[in-house]
Design a protein around this motif. Sequence first.
Motif, PDB file in Angstrom:
ATOM      1  N   LEU A 145      42.068  18.973  31.132  1.00 52.70           N
ATOM      2  CA  LEU A 145      42.319  19.923  30.055  1.00 52.70           C
ATOM      3  C   LEU A 145      40.995  20.495  29.553  1.00 52.70           C
ATOM      4  N   GLY A 146      40.761  21.783  29.826  1.00 49.42           N
ATOM      5  CA  GLY A 146      39.494  22.426  29.506  1.00 49.42           C
ATOM      6  C   GLY A 146      38.487  22.170  30.606  1.00 49.42           C
ATOM      7  N   CYS A 147      38.783  22.682  31.803  1.00 54.70           N
ATOM      8  CA  CYS A 147      38.082  22.230  33.008  1.00 54.70           C
ATOM      9  C   CYS A 147      36.656  22.756  33.148  1.00 54.70           C
ATOM     10  N   GLY A 148      36.299  23.883  32.482  1.00 55.95           N
ATOM     11  CA  GLY A 148      34.966  24.431  32.717  1.00 55.95           C
ATOM     12  C   GLY A 148      34.763  24.725  34.193  1.00 55.95           C
ATOM     13  N   LEU A 175      35.427  29.233  39.086  1.00 53.90           N
ATOM     14  CA  LEU A 175      34.403  28.265  39.490  1.00 53.90           C
ATOM     15  C   LEU A 175      35.027  26.940  39.905  1.00 53.90           C
ATOM     16  N   THR A 176      36.012  26.481  39.147  1.00 52.80           N
ATOM     17  CA  THR A 176      36.674  25.228  39.505  1.00 52.80           C
ATOM     18  C   THR A 176      37.361  25.340  40.853  1.00 52.80           C
ATOM     19  N   ALA A 177      38.059  26.445  41.081  1.00 55.39           N
ATOM     20  CA  ALA A 177      38.720  26.648  42.376  1.00 55.39           C
ATOM     21  C   ALA A 177      37.691  26.688  43.499  1.00 55.39           C
ATOM     22  N   ARG A 178      36.585  27.355  43.257  1.00 52.84           N
ATOM     23  CA  ARG A 178      35.509  27.453  44.257  1.00 52.84           C
ATOM     24  C   ARG A 178      34.941  26.064  44.557  1.00 52.84           C
ATOM     25  N   ASN A 179      34.679  25.290  43.509  1.00 52.77           N
ATOM     26  CA  ASN A 179      34.092  23.963  43.703  1.00 52.77           C
ATOM     27  C   ASN A 179      35.081  22.995  44.354  1.00 52.77           C
ATOM     28  N   THR A 187      28.871  24.980  42.018  1.00 56.32           N
ATOM     29  CA  THR A 187      28.460  26.286  41.502  1.00 56.32           C
ATOM     30  C   THR A 187      28.858  26.376  40.032  1.00 56.32           C
ATOM     31  N   THR A 188      27.898  26.758  39.190  1.00 61.50           N
ATOM     32  CA  THR A 188      28.180  26.993  37.777  1.00 61.50           C
ATOM     33  C   THR A 188      27.897  28.464  37.469  1.00 61.50           C
ATOM     34  N   GLY A 189      28.206  28.866  36.243  1.00 57.76           N
ATOM     35  CA  GLY A 189      27.994  30.265  35.901  1.00 57.76           C
ATOM     36  C   GLY A 189      27.813  30.459  34.415  1.00 57.76           C
ATOM     37  N   GLY A 190      27.316  31.616  34.029  1.00 56.96           N
ATOM     38  CA  GLY A 190      27.099  31.952  32.641  1.00 56.96           C
ATOM     39  C   GLY A 190      28.393  31.994  31.848  1.00 56.96           C
ATOM     40  N   ALA A 230      43.885  21.894  36.883  1.00 56.72           N
ATOM     41  CA  ALA A 230      42.677  22.201  36.129  1.00 56.72           C
ATOM     42  C   ALA A 230      43.004  23.368  35.214  1.00 56.72           C
ATOM     43  N   VAL A 231      42.971  23.139  33.913  1.00 54.84           N
ATOM     44  CA  VAL A 231      43.452  24.130  32.948  1.00 54.84           C
ATOM     45  C   VAL A 231      42.307  24.614  32.073  1.00 54.84           C
ATOM     46  N   ASP A 232      42.215  25.932  31.920  1.00 56.04           N
ATOM     47  CA  ASP A 232      41.213  26.530  31.044  1.00 56.04           C
ATOM     48  C   ASP A 232      41.687  27.927  30.670  1.00 56.04           C
ATOM     49  N   VAL A 233      41.218  28.427  29.518  1.00 50.94           N
ATOM     50  CA  VAL A 233      41.555  29.799  29.129  1.00 50.94           C
ATOM     51  C   VAL A 233      40.636  30.812  29.802  1.00 50.94           C
ATOM     52  N   SER A 234      39.492  30.358  30.313  1.00 47.23           N
ATOM     53  CA  SER A 234      38.495  31.258  30.885  1.00 47.23           C
ATOM     54  C   SER A 234      38.756  31.500  32.368  1.00 47.23           C
ATOM     55  N   GLU A 235      38.929  32.755  32.730  1.00 44.45           N
ATOM     56  CA  GLU A 235      39.133  33.093  34.138  1.00 44.45           C
ATOM     57  C   GLU A 235      37.900  32.729  34.967  1.00 44.45           C
ATOM     58  N   ARG A 236      36.715  32.870  34.376  1.00 42.12           N
ATOM     59  CA  ARG A 236      35.499  32.503  35.118  1.00 42.12           C
ATOM     60  C   ARG A 236      35.469  31.008  35.385  1.00 42.12           C
ATOM     61  N   ALA A 237      35.834  30.206  34.388  1.00 42.04           N
ATOM     62  CA  ALA A 237      35.884  28.762  34.588  1.00 42.04           C
ATOM     63  C   ALA A 237      36.879  28.407  35.691  1.00 42.04           C
ATOM     64  N   LEU A 238      38.041  29.027  35.675  1.00 47.96           N
ATOM     65  CA  LEU A 238      39.057  28.745  36.694  1.00 47.96           C
ATOM     66  C   LEU A 238      38.563  29.139  38.076  1.00 47.96           C
TER      67      LEU A 238
END
Length: 204
Positions: free
Chosen positions: A66-69, A98-102, A32-35, A88-96
């Motif tokens: 580092l910068g997981c998207g 999505l990564t957790a979901r995937n 799953t990806t996102g905007g 999996a490290v990122d500043v974006s809560e949305r990226a985190l």
Amino acid sequence: MDTAHYFAPDPAAPADLREREVVLRGRARTVTTGGSVFSAGGLDKATAILLDEVPDPPTTGTLLDLGCGWGPITLALADASPGADVLAVDVSERALDLTARNAAAAGAPRVAALTPEAALERLGADGRVDAIWSNPPVRVGKQALHDLLDLWLPRLAPGALAHLVVGKNLGADSLHRWLQDERGWAVERVGSSKGFRVLAVTGS
């Protein structure tokens, strides 16, 4: 191209979640990806080159994306080393998210999707990582990129490797020189394909 939203903790654009079919180091995955998350359309060229060029990571220990998207590198690390912990490290809560979901969909229970602050807290003052794989956020700007690498590369365990993929036209060779000549890291170019360099930095 305005990429500032990739680095926003809470992007304002709609989530626009979509399923994508990708192949990560030979393994097909539905993700799953996102905007407002880097490469929402699927696997980007630079990350694909990194995943094709890197050797297998250590089978145990702590591995860092580092910068997981949305998590392609995280998933590849978890697939390659199911006995390791993957941060999996990122500043974006949305990226985190999505990564957790995937990671959950992939059956990778040892993945932790964390902000930089939370990851550092988890590692503790003297904690080290046994590998870093990263398509670093070059477009955040040279100084911010240097600050990011100055923060995380010292967390490499002695002899551990950080593999970074950077576009030649985005400063891969100057980054190599900066890491080696100004920061004193042992750096080797271990791959070059389609205008991208893969650099290996050895922990000390």
